[in-house]
Design an enzyme around this catalytic site. Sequence first.
Site, PDB file in Angstrom:
ATOM      1  N   GLY A   8       0.832  -1.213   0.000  1.00  0.00           N
ATOM      2  CA  GLY A   8       0.000   0.000   0.000  1.00  0.00           C
ATOM      3  C   GLY A   8       0.858   1.250   0.000  1.00  0.00           C
ATOM      4  O   GLY A   8       0.588   2.206   0.741  1.00  0.00           O
ATOM      5  N   ASN A  85       1.273  -2.683   5.407  1.00  0.00           N
ATOM      6  CA  ASN A  85       0.607  -1.406   5.656  1.00  0.00           C
ATOM      7  C   ASN A  85      -0.755  -1.278   4.970  1.00  0.00           C
ATOM      8  O   ASN A  85      -1.640  -0.583   5.478  1.00  0.00           O
ATOM      9  CB  ASN A  85       1.547  -0.277   5.190  1.00  0.00           C
ATOM     10  CG  ASN A  85       0.825   1.036   5.010  1.00  0.00           C
ATOM     11  OD1 ASN A  85       0.510   1.725   5.980  1.00  0.00           O
ATOM     12  ND2 ASN A  85       0.525   1.393   3.756  1.00  0.00           N
ATOM     13  N   TYR A 150     -13.608  -3.098  11.034  1.00  0.00           N
ATOM     14  CA  TYR A 150     -12.232  -2.566  10.977  1.00  0.00           C
ATOM     15  C   TYR A 150     -11.522  -2.831  12.300  1.00  0.00           C
ATOM     16  O   TYR A 150     -10.381  -3.306  12.324  1.00  0.00           O
ATOM     17  CB  TYR A 150     -12.296  -1.072  10.668  1.00  0.00           C
ATOM     18  CG  TYR A 150     -10.958  -0.369  10.558  1.00  0.00           C
ATOM     19  CD1 TYR A 150     -10.181  -0.490   9.415  1.00  0.00           C
ATOM     20  CD2 TYR A 150     -10.475   0.437  11.598  1.00  0.00           C
ATOM     21  CE1 TYR A 150      -8.958   0.173   9.297  1.00  0.00           C
ATOM     22  CE2 TYR A 150      -9.264   1.103  11.492  1.00  0.00           C
ATOM     23  CZ  TYR A 150      -8.507   0.970  10.342  1.00  0.00           C
ATOM     24  OH  TYR A 150      -7.299   1.630  10.234  1.00  0.00           O
ATOM     25  N   ALA A 152     -12.171  -5.096  14.532  1.00  0.00           N
ATOM     26  CA  ALA A 152     -11.939  -6.537  14.708  1.00  0.00           C
ATOM     27  C   ALA A 152     -10.730  -6.975  13.884  1.00  0.00           C
ATOM     28  O   ALA A 152      -9.863  -7.724  14.365  1.00  0.00           O
ATOM     29  CB  ALA A 152     -13.180  -7.321  14.287  1.00  0.00           C
ATOM     30  N   LYS A 154      -8.229  -5.129  12.841  1.00  0.00           N
ATOM     31  CA  LYS A 154      -6.987  -4.541  13.350  1.00  0.00           C
ATOM     32  C   LYS A 154      -6.570  -5.163  14.685  1.00  0.00           C
ATOM     33  O   LYS A 154      -5.372  -5.243  14.989  1.00  0.00           O
ATOM     34  CB  LYS A 154      -7.138  -3.022  13.466  1.00  0.00           C
ATOM     35  CG  LYS A 154      -7.245  -2.310  12.103  1.00  0.00           C
ATOM     36  CD  LYS A 154      -5.991  -2.492  11.267  1.00  0.00           C
ATOM     37  CE  LYS A 154      -5.981  -1.607  10.021  1.00  0.00           C
ATOM     38  NZ  LYS A 154      -4.771  -1.822   9.213  1.00  0.00           N
ATOM     39  N   ILE A 183      -4.575   9.792  11.559  1.00  0.00           N
ATOM     40  CA  ILE A 183      -3.511  10.334  10.703  1.00  0.00           C
ATOM     41  C   ILE A 183      -4.170  11.011   9.491  1.00  0.00           C
ATOM     42  O   ILE A 183      -5.100  10.462   8.895  1.00  0.00           O
ATOM     43  CB  ILE A 183      -2.562   9.196  10.228  1.00  0.00           C
ATOM     44  CG1 ILE A 183      -2.095   8.325  11.410  1.00  0.00           C
ATOM     45  CG2 ILE A 183      -1.372   9.781   9.472  1.00  0.00           C
ATOM     46  CD1 ILE A 183      -1.305   9.032  12.493  1.00  0.00           C
TER      47      ILE A 183
HETATM   48  P1  NAD Z   1      -4.715   5.313   2.555  1.00  0.00           P
HETATM   49  O1  NAD Z   1      -6.114   5.003   2.198  1.00  0.00           O
HETATM   50  O2  NAD Z   1      -4.115   6.590   2.161  1.00  0.00           O
HETATM   51  O3  NAD Z   1      -3.749   4.159   2.007  1.00  0.00           O
HETATM   52  C1  NAD Z   1      -4.108   2.793   2.038  1.00  0.00           C
HETATM   53  C2  NAD Z   1      -3.214   2.033   1.081  1.00  0.00           C
HETATM   54  O4  NAD Z   1      -3.634   0.661   1.056  1.00  0.00           O
HETATM   55  C3  NAD Z   1      -3.347   2.565  -0.348  1.00  0.00           C
HETATM   56  O5  NAD Z   1      -2.090   2.574  -0.963  1.00  0.00           O
HETATM   57  C4  NAD Z   1      -4.268   1.548  -1.008  1.00  0.00           C
HETATM   58  O6  NAD Z   1      -4.070   1.421  -2.401  1.00  0.00           O
HETATM   59  C5  NAD Z   1      -3.860   0.264  -0.294  1.00  0.00           C
HETATM   60  N1  NAD Z   1      -4.906  -0.737  -0.372  1.00  0.00           N
HETATM   61  C6  NAD Z   1      -6.169  -0.623   0.097  1.00  0.00           C
HETATM   62  N2  NAD Z   1      -6.870  -1.735  -0.194  1.00  0.00           N
HETATM   63  C7  NAD Z   1      -6.034  -2.557  -0.880  1.00  0.00           C
HETATM   64  C8  NAD Z   1      -6.184  -3.839  -1.449  1.00  0.00           C
HETATM   65  N3  NAD Z   1      -7.330  -4.521  -1.411  1.00  0.00           N
HETATM   66  N4  NAD Z   1      -5.123  -4.381  -2.077  1.00  0.00           N
HETATM   67  C9  NAD Z   1      -3.957  -3.716  -2.153  1.00  0.00           C
HETATM   68  N5  NAD Z   1      -3.756  -2.494  -1.623  1.00  0.00           N
HETATM   69  C10 NAD Z   1      -4.783  -1.928  -0.994  1.00  0.00           C
HETATM   70  O7  NAD Z   1      -4.653   5.123   4.115  1.00  0.00           O
HETATM   71  P2  NAD Z   1      -3.469   5.282   5.179  1.00  0.00           P
HETATM   72  O8  NAD Z   1      -3.973   6.171   6.216  1.00  0.00           O
HETATM   73  O9  NAD Z   1      -2.165   5.556   4.538  1.00  0.00           O
HETATM   74  O10 NAD Z   1      -3.481   3.802   5.776  1.00  0.00           O
HETATM   75  C11 NAD Z   1      -2.355   2.951   5.794  1.00  0.00           C
HETATM   76  C12 NAD Z   1      -2.547   1.933   6.916  1.00  0.00           C
HETATM   77  O11 NAD Z   1      -2.597   2.620   8.153  1.00  0.00           O
HETATM   78  C13 NAD Z   1      -3.850   1.128   6.807  1.00  0.00           C
HETATM   79  O12 NAD Z   1      -3.613  -0.201   7.183  1.00  0.00           O
HETATM   80  C14 NAD Z   1      -4.740   1.816   7.823  1.00  0.00           C
HETATM   81  O13 NAD Z   1      -5.734   0.957   8.316  1.00  0.00           O
HETATM   82  C15 NAD Z   1      -3.737   2.204   8.873  1.00  0.00           C
HETATM   83  N6  NAD Z   1      -4.188   3.284   9.757  1.00  0.00           N
HETATM   84  C16 NAD Z   1      -4.515   4.507   9.257  1.00  0.00           C
HETATM   85  C17 NAD Z   1      -4.959   5.480  10.132  1.00  0.00           C
HETATM   86  C18 NAD Z   1      -5.378   6.862   9.665  1.00  0.00           C
HETATM   87  O14 NAD Z   1      -5.963   7.597  10.479  1.00  0.00           O
HETATM   88  N7  NAD Z   1      -5.109   7.255   8.445  1.00  0.00           N
HETATM   89  C19 NAD Z   1      -5.054   5.211  11.491  1.00  0.00           C
HETATM   90  C20 NAD Z   1      -4.702   3.971  11.957  1.00  0.00           C
HETATM   91  C21 NAD Z   1      -4.264   3.004  11.075  1.00  0.00           C
END
Ligand code: NAD
Length: 242
Positions: A8, A85, A150, A152, A154, A183
């Site tokens: 990702g 990620n 989500y 569950a 995580k 974030i």
């Molecule tokens: P984002 O949506 O900007 O990026 C998510 C990435 O995952 C993207 O590159 C997307 O293409 C990829 N992705 C999604 N579904 C996919 C699939 N089926 N196959 C392949 N790739 C896939 O979000 P982010 O904030 O950068 O999130 C990154 C990680 O951090 C995630 O696991 C998210 O759950 C976690 N997270 C984010 C936050 C937040 O507040 N942004 C908080 C806690 C955890």
Amino acid sequence: MKTALVTGSSRGIGRAAALRLARDGWRLALHYGQSREEALALRGELRSMGCDAEVFQADMADRARIFEMRDEIKAFGEPSLIVCNAGIAHQGLFTDISEPLWHRLLDVNLSGVFYCCQAFAPAMIRRRQGCIVTVSSIWGLCGASCEAAYSAAKAGVIGLTRALAQELGPSGITVNCVAPGVIGTDMCAHLDQAARRDLCSQIPLGRLGTPEDVAGVIAFLASPEASYLTGQVISPGGGIVL
Ligand code: NAD
């Protein structure tokens, strides 16, 4: 030079992690799901920094494709670091979650981590060296209203991380988890100004996190300084959950 896989990586936290790891001297296998153009743009940016980088595609819910991608990455360089990620979020009432939606959130967020670890761990075990960083969420620690599937998934990532840390530790592999707070990425694009202000008022450090805040913790977990750290959950969240 050692190779890192970041899933990702086309945007958000994954993109920031790839840029940070490149600055720390890693070669980058950039995974993307659908955003080929963004992944290629990042590859260009990394190459212009002098970092060897290549892009690889897979849907995180597709085990067979992830194993194919593993074989493609092998020709580029066997990863000694994988950052799991990629993820998707969904907000909605628990009573409205359909079975397909439940499975999709579990498949991408939890099974995707399982598939990646299972695909790349055997080579790490053979080399008796490796580092796995999973990305969970504070909601995986404490649960969020209207984010049951989500949360569950995580929480499952945290359980998987701790189990793998125990099983893979004797093979010289560290397995740790980053559980970010809120974030400012596309994942939070649905939050309006009022919701952001409200959230900031609940965060002791008074602001949303940046992708770079999380990337720094990922880079630390991947560094020699963290070589005696395994099975841990580190939460860059500005203190939102203590
Ligand atoms: P984002 O949506 O900007 O990026 C998510 C990435 O995952 C993207 O590159 C997307 O293409 C990829 N992705 C999604 N579904 C996919 C699939 N089926 N196959 C392949 N790739 C896939 O979000 P982010 O904030 O950068 O999130 C990154 C990680 O951090 C995630 O696991 C998210 O759950 C976690 N997270 C984010 C936050 C937040 O507040 N942004 C908080 C806690 C955890």
